[in-house]
Design a protein around this motif. Structure first.
Motif, PDB file in Angstrom:
ATOM      1  N   ILE A  82      -8.877  -8.589  -2.469  1.00  0.00           N
ATOM      2  CA  ILE A  82      -7.906  -7.537  -2.793  1.00  0.00           C
ATOM      3  C   ILE A  82      -8.607  -6.186  -2.874  1.00  0.00           C
ATOM      4  CG2 ILE A  82      -6.417  -6.654  -4.634  1.00  0.00           C
ATOM      5  CD1 ILE A  82      -5.592  -9.579  -5.169  1.00  0.00           C
ATOM      6  N   GLU A  83      -9.732  -6.140  -3.553  1.00  0.00           N
ATOM      7  CA  GLU A  83     -10.475  -4.880  -3.672  1.00  0.00           C
ATOM      8  C   GLU A  83     -10.857  -4.344  -2.295  1.00  0.00           C
ATOM      9  OE1 GLU A  83     -12.657  -5.295  -8.019  1.00  0.00           O
ATOM     10  OE2 GLU A  83     -13.637  -6.134  -6.253  1.00  0.00           O
ATOM     11  N   GLN A  84     -11.298  -5.202  -1.412  1.00  0.00           N
ATOM     12  CA  GLN A  84     -11.701  -4.773  -0.070  1.00  0.00           C
ATOM     13  C   GLN A  84     -10.518  -4.224   0.716  1.00  0.00           C
ATOM     14  OE1 GLN A  84     -13.483  -8.350   1.513  1.00  0.00           O
ATOM     15  NE2 GLN A  84     -15.453  -7.998   0.514  1.00  0.00           N
ATOM     16  N   ARG A  85      -9.373  -4.875   0.602  1.00  0.00           N
ATOM     17  CA  ARG A  85      -8.198  -4.437   1.366  1.00  0.00           C
ATOM     18  C   ARG A  85      -7.675  -3.094   0.864  1.00  0.00           C
ATOM     19  NH1 ARG A  85      -5.522  -8.569   4.141  1.00  0.00           N
ATOM     20  NH2 ARG A  85      -4.116  -6.921   4.857  1.00  0.00           N
ATOM     21  N   TYR A  86      -7.696  -2.879  -0.443  1.00  0.00           N
ATOM     22  CA  TYR A  86      -7.227  -1.590  -0.965  1.00  0.00           C
ATOM     23  C   TYR A  86      -8.231  -0.486  -0.665  1.00  0.00           C
ATOM     24  CZ  TYR A  86      -2.978  -3.333  -3.007  1.00  0.00           C
ATOM     25  OH  TYR A  86      -1.715  -3.853  -3.160  1.00  0.00           O
ATOM     26  N   ALA A  87      -9.514  -0.807  -0.722  1.00  0.00           N
ATOM     27  CA  ALA A  87     -10.532   0.192  -0.376  1.00  0.00           C
ATOM     28  C   ALA A  87     -10.373   0.628   1.078  1.00  0.00           C
ATOM     29  CB  ALA A  87     -11.924  -0.375  -0.622  1.00  0.00           C
ATOM     30  N   ALA A  88     -10.050  -0.299   1.947  1.00  0.00           N
ATOM     31  CA  ALA A  88      -9.865   0.028   3.366  1.00  0.00           C
ATOM     32  C   ALA A  88      -8.676   0.956   3.581  1.00  0.00           C
ATOM     33  CB  ALA A  88      -9.676  -1.256   4.177  1.00  0.00           C
ATOM     34  N   GLN A  89      -7.720   0.945   2.658  1.00  0.00           N
ATOM     35  CA  GLN A  89      -6.557   1.834   2.739  1.00  0.00           C
ATOM     36  C   GLN A  89      -6.782   3.145   1.974  1.00  0.00           C
ATOM     37  OE1 GLN A  89      -3.569   1.338   4.343  1.00  0.00           O
ATOM     38  NE2 GLN A  89      -4.313  -0.577   5.232  1.00  0.00           N
ATOM     39  N   GLY A  90      -7.965   3.310   1.392  1.00  0.00           N
ATOM     40  CA  GLY A  90      -8.246   4.509   0.607  1.00  0.00           C
ATOM     41  C   GLY A  90      -7.513   4.542  -0.716  1.00  0.00           C
ATOM     42  N   LEU A  91      -7.224   3.362  -1.260  1.00  0.00           N
ATOM     43  CA  LEU A  91      -6.463   3.265  -2.500  1.00  0.00           C
ATOM     44  C   LEU A  91      -7.259   2.507  -3.556  1.00  0.00           C
ATOM     45  CD1 LEU A  91      -3.005   2.256  -1.006  1.00  0.00           C
ATOM     46  CD2 LEU A  91      -3.496   4.400  -2.211  1.00  0.00           C
ATOM     47  N   PHE A  96       0.850  -1.190   0.000  1.00  0.00           N
ATOM     48  CA  PHE A  96       0.000   0.000   0.000  1.00  0.00           C
ATOM     49  C   PHE A  96       0.886   1.240   0.000  1.00  0.00           C
ATOM     50  CE2 PHE A  96      -2.344  -3.151   2.745  1.00  0.00           C
ATOM     51  CZ  PHE A  96      -3.288  -3.524   1.789  1.00  0.00           C
ATOM     52  N   ASP A  97       0.674   2.118  -0.959  1.00  0.00           N
ATOM     53  CA  ASP A  97       1.454   3.344  -1.028  1.00  0.00           C
ATOM     54  C   ASP A  97       0.644   4.389  -1.783  1.00  0.00           C
ATOM     55  OD1 ASP A  97       4.541   4.127  -0.498  1.00  0.00           O
ATOM     56  OD2 ASP A  97       3.805   5.176  -2.278  1.00  0.00           O
ATOM     57  N   HIS A  98       0.781   5.654  -1.390  1.00  0.00           N
ATOM     58  CA  HIS A  98       0.036   6.732  -2.035  1.00  0.00           C
ATOM     59  C   HIS A  98       0.872   7.476  -3.074  1.00  0.00           C
ATOM     60  CE1 HIS A  98      -2.522   5.942   1.480  1.00  0.00           C
ATOM     61  NE2 HIS A  98      -3.499   6.515   0.794  1.00  0.00           N
ATOM     62  N   GLY A  99       2.019   6.929  -3.456  1.00  0.00           N
ATOM     63  CA  GLY A  99       2.867   7.549  -4.466  1.00  0.00           C
ATOM     64  C   GLY A  99       2.535   7.075  -5.867  1.00  0.00           C
ATOM     65  N   THR A 100       3.467   7.301  -6.782  1.00  0.00           N
ATOM     66  CA  THR A 100       3.238   6.981  -8.193  1.00  0.00           C
ATOM     67  C   THR A 100       3.919   5.695  -8.640  1.00  0.00           C
ATOM     68  OG1 THR A 100       5.188   8.251  -8.898  1.00  0.00           O
ATOM     69  CG2 THR A 100       3.098   9.444  -8.747  1.00  0.00           C
ATOM     70  N   VAL A 101       4.704   5.055  -7.781  1.00  0.00           N
ATOM     71  CA  VAL A 101       5.451   3.866  -8.174  1.00  0.00           C
ATOM     72  C   VAL A 101       4.520   2.658  -8.116  1.00  0.00           C
ATOM     73  CG1 VAL A 101       7.442   2.396  -7.659  1.00  0.00           C
ATOM     74  CG2 VAL A 101       7.586   4.882  -7.333  1.00  0.00           C
ATOM     75  N   SER A 102       4.196   2.105  -9.271  1.00  0.00           N
ATOM     76  CA  SER A 102       3.173   1.059  -9.352  1.00  0.00           C
ATOM     77  C   SER A 102       3.537  -0.185  -8.569  1.00  0.00           C
ATOM     78  CB  SER A 102       2.924   0.693 -10.825  1.00  0.00           C
ATOM     79  OG  SER A 102       2.387   1.791 -11.531  1.00  0.00           O
ATOM     80  N   ARG A 103       4.826  -0.555  -8.529  1.00  0.00           N
ATOM     81  CA  ARG A 103       5.223  -1.758  -7.800  1.00  0.00           C
ATOM     82  C   ARG A 103       4.997  -1.604  -6.301  1.00  0.00           C
ATOM     83  NH1 ARG A 103      11.011  -2.591 -10.403  1.00  0.00           N
ATOM     84  NH2 ARG A 103      10.277  -1.319 -12.126  1.00  0.00           N
ATOM     85  N   ALA A 104       4.941  -0.357  -5.820  1.00  0.00           N
ATOM     86  CA  ALA A 104       4.738  -0.109  -4.392  1.00  0.00           C
ATOM     87  C   ALA A 104       3.265  -0.075  -4.017  1.00  0.00           C
ATOM     88  CB  ALA A 104       5.399   1.217  -3.995  1.00  0.00           C
ATOM     89  N   ARG A 105       2.365  -0.247  -4.986  1.00  0.00           N
ATOM     90  CA  ARG A 105       0.928  -0.146  -4.677  1.00  0.00           C
ATOM     91  C   ARG A 105       0.084  -1.127  -5.478  1.00  0.00           C
ATOM     92  NH1 ARG A 105      -1.629   3.758  -8.226  1.00  0.00           N
ATOM     93  NH2 ARG A 105      -0.159   4.547  -9.762  1.00  0.00           N
ATOM     94  N   PRO A 155       8.786  15.142 -13.019  1.00  0.00           N
ATOM     95  CA  PRO A 155       9.325  15.510 -11.707  1.00  0.00           C
ATOM     96  C   PRO A 155       8.529  14.941 -10.543  1.00  0.00           C
ATOM     97  CG  PRO A 155       8.268  17.392 -12.746  1.00  0.00           C
ATOM     98  CD  PRO A 155       8.327  16.317 -13.784  1.00  0.00           C
ATOM     99  N   VAL A 156       7.214  14.797 -10.701  1.00  0.00           N
ATOM    100  CA  VAL A 156       6.405  14.237  -9.613  1.00  0.00           C
ATOM    101  C   VAL A 156       6.730  12.770  -9.431  1.00  0.00           C
ATOM    102  CG1 VAL A 156       4.060  13.732  -8.831  1.00  0.00           C
ATOM    103  CG2 VAL A 156       4.559  15.923  -9.943  1.00  0.00           C
ATOM    104  N   ASP A 157       6.728  12.026 -10.534  1.00  0.00           N
ATOM    105  CA  ASP A 157       7.081  10.619 -10.458  1.00  0.00           C
ATOM    106  C   ASP A 157       8.528  10.456  -9.975  1.00  0.00           C
ATOM    107  OD1 ASP A 157       6.566   7.718 -11.121  1.00  0.00           O
ATOM    108  OD2 ASP A 157       8.257   8.102 -12.466  1.00  0.00           O
ATOM    109  N   GLY A 158       9.419  11.309 -10.471  1.00  0.00           N
ATOM    110  CA  GLY A 158      10.813  11.237 -10.044  1.00  0.00           C
ATOM    111  C   GLY A 158      10.966  11.427  -8.558  1.00  0.00           C
ATOM    112  N   ALA A 159      10.231  12.382  -7.993  1.00  0.00           N
ATOM    113  CA  ALA A 159      10.316  12.629  -6.552  1.00  0.00           C
ATOM    114  C   ALA A 159       9.833  11.423  -5.752  1.00  0.00           C
ATOM    115  CB  ALA A 159       9.496  13.869  -6.191  1.00  0.00           C
ATOM    116  N   HIS A 160       8.768  10.773  -6.224  1.00  0.00           N
ATOM    117  CA  HIS A 160       8.273   9.581  -5.540  1.00  0.00           C
ATOM    118  C   HIS A 160       9.282   8.445  -5.640  1.00  0.00           C
ATOM    119  CE1 HIS A 160       4.269  10.764  -4.238  1.00  0.00           C
ATOM    120  NE2 HIS A 160       4.083  11.372  -5.394  1.00  0.00           N
ATOM    121  N   ARG A 161       9.933   8.296  -6.790  1.00  0.00           N
ATOM    122  CA  ARG A 161      10.914   7.219  -6.943  1.00  0.00           C
ATOM    123  C   ARG A 161      12.117   7.453  -6.030  1.00  0.00           C
ATOM    124  NH1 ARG A 161       9.559   3.695 -10.781  1.00  0.00           N
ATOM    125  NH2 ARG A 161       7.830   4.356 -12.111  1.00  0.00           N
ATOM    126  N   VAL A 162      12.558   8.680  -5.938  1.00  0.00           N
ATOM    127  CA  VAL A 162      13.654   8.986  -5.019  1.00  0.00           C
ATOM    128  C   VAL A 162      13.245   8.637  -3.595  1.00  0.00           C
ATOM    129  CG1 VAL A 162      14.979  10.863  -3.984  1.00  0.00           C
ATOM    130  CG2 VAL A 162      14.726  10.737  -6.473  1.00  0.00           C
TER     131      VAL A 162
END
Length: 248
Positions: A58-67, A31-40, A139-146
């Motif tokens: 899976i849908e229920q667990r991600y919904a519970a995280q607001g994702l 679960f992650d709120h960034g842009t890196v797909s492997r992290a979410r 730059p947004v994706d880059g910042a999340h990857r960093v």
């Protein structure tokens, strides 16, 4: 093969260091709120048919995280039933990506003849991070990857520096018996000079010193320049996956 799949997938999630990681039988749920797909994206730990209620859980667990739900699913016959469920719920698979493996000794030899390997540090510096935010990168994706790469435990950070700035960079994580390559970047004006090969060589040298022998990475299936580099470094494809998300 099943033990190798689980090791690679667990190492992948650890390397991108999501905000939190859950699990259901046979699956990791990062679960992650960034842009890196492997992290979410939820990922199976074995290449075997999924239980009938897997997608709903899976849908229920991600919904519970607001994702929003996302699955990282290999293009294999064993997942045909799950893909049928996904398509029935108007999910679409995109961004085909290859999981590739190699030996670190072969990877170390990919640097151009006479070129020095990249410098390798145990923490990223500002110049390393700046490359991800430079011209030609989101730059947004880059910042999340960093952010996700910098907070992973025990990782290495490679840099090729010229004129006081970093012109090529990459990272390496370690876990579950594997080294793994992440975050490969080359300044858009400096491509074609073999700099990425120097990054790979520098990372391989230190990984070998740490006693590791095998390495994996993930690369988009349509990234021809990267595929050519990795082929020279001895990488071979083990499987291909796609990210499945609900259509908007």
């Amino acid at each position: 093969m099943s033990a190798e799949v689980e090791a690679i997938e667990r190492a992948t999630v650890a390397a991108v260091s999501p905000d939190a990681v859950g699990a259901i039988e046979g699956w990791l749920l990062p679960f992650d709120h960034g842009t890196v797909s492997r992290a979410r994206s939820a990922v199976p730990l074995r290449h075997a048919p999924a239980a009938e209620d897997t997608l709903e859980r899976i849908e229920q667990r991600y919904a519970a995280q607001g994702l929003p739900p996302m699955l990282r699913l290999a293009d294999l016959e064993c997942f045909d039933g799950l893909r049928d469920q996904l398509e029935a719920r108007r999910y679409r698979g995109a961004k085909p990506t290859l999981v590739q493996t190699a030996t670190l000794r072969r990877m170390q030899a990919v640097a151009p003849a006479g070129a020095l390997p990249a410098e390798v540090d145990t923490a990223p510096d500002e110049a390393w991070a700046a490359l991800f935010l430079g011209e030609g990168f989101d730059p947004v994706d880059g910042a999340h990857r960093v952010r996700v790469l910098a907070r992973a435990q025990g990782s290495l950070y490679a840099s090729v520096r010229e004129g006081g700035r970093t012109v090529a960079a990459g990272a390496m994580a370690f876990g579950h018996g594997w080294a793994s390559v992440h975050g490969m970047r080359t300044d858009a004006t400096q491509r074609g000079r073999g700099l990425a090969g120097r990054v790979l060589a520098g990372l391989a040298r230190v990984a070998l010193e740490r006693g590791f022998e095998k390495v994996f990475l993930q690369v988009e299936a349509q990234n021809d320049p990267a595929l050519a580099l990795y082929r020279r470094a001895g990488f071979e494809t083990r499987w291909q996956y796609r990210y499945w998300q609900p259509s908007t």
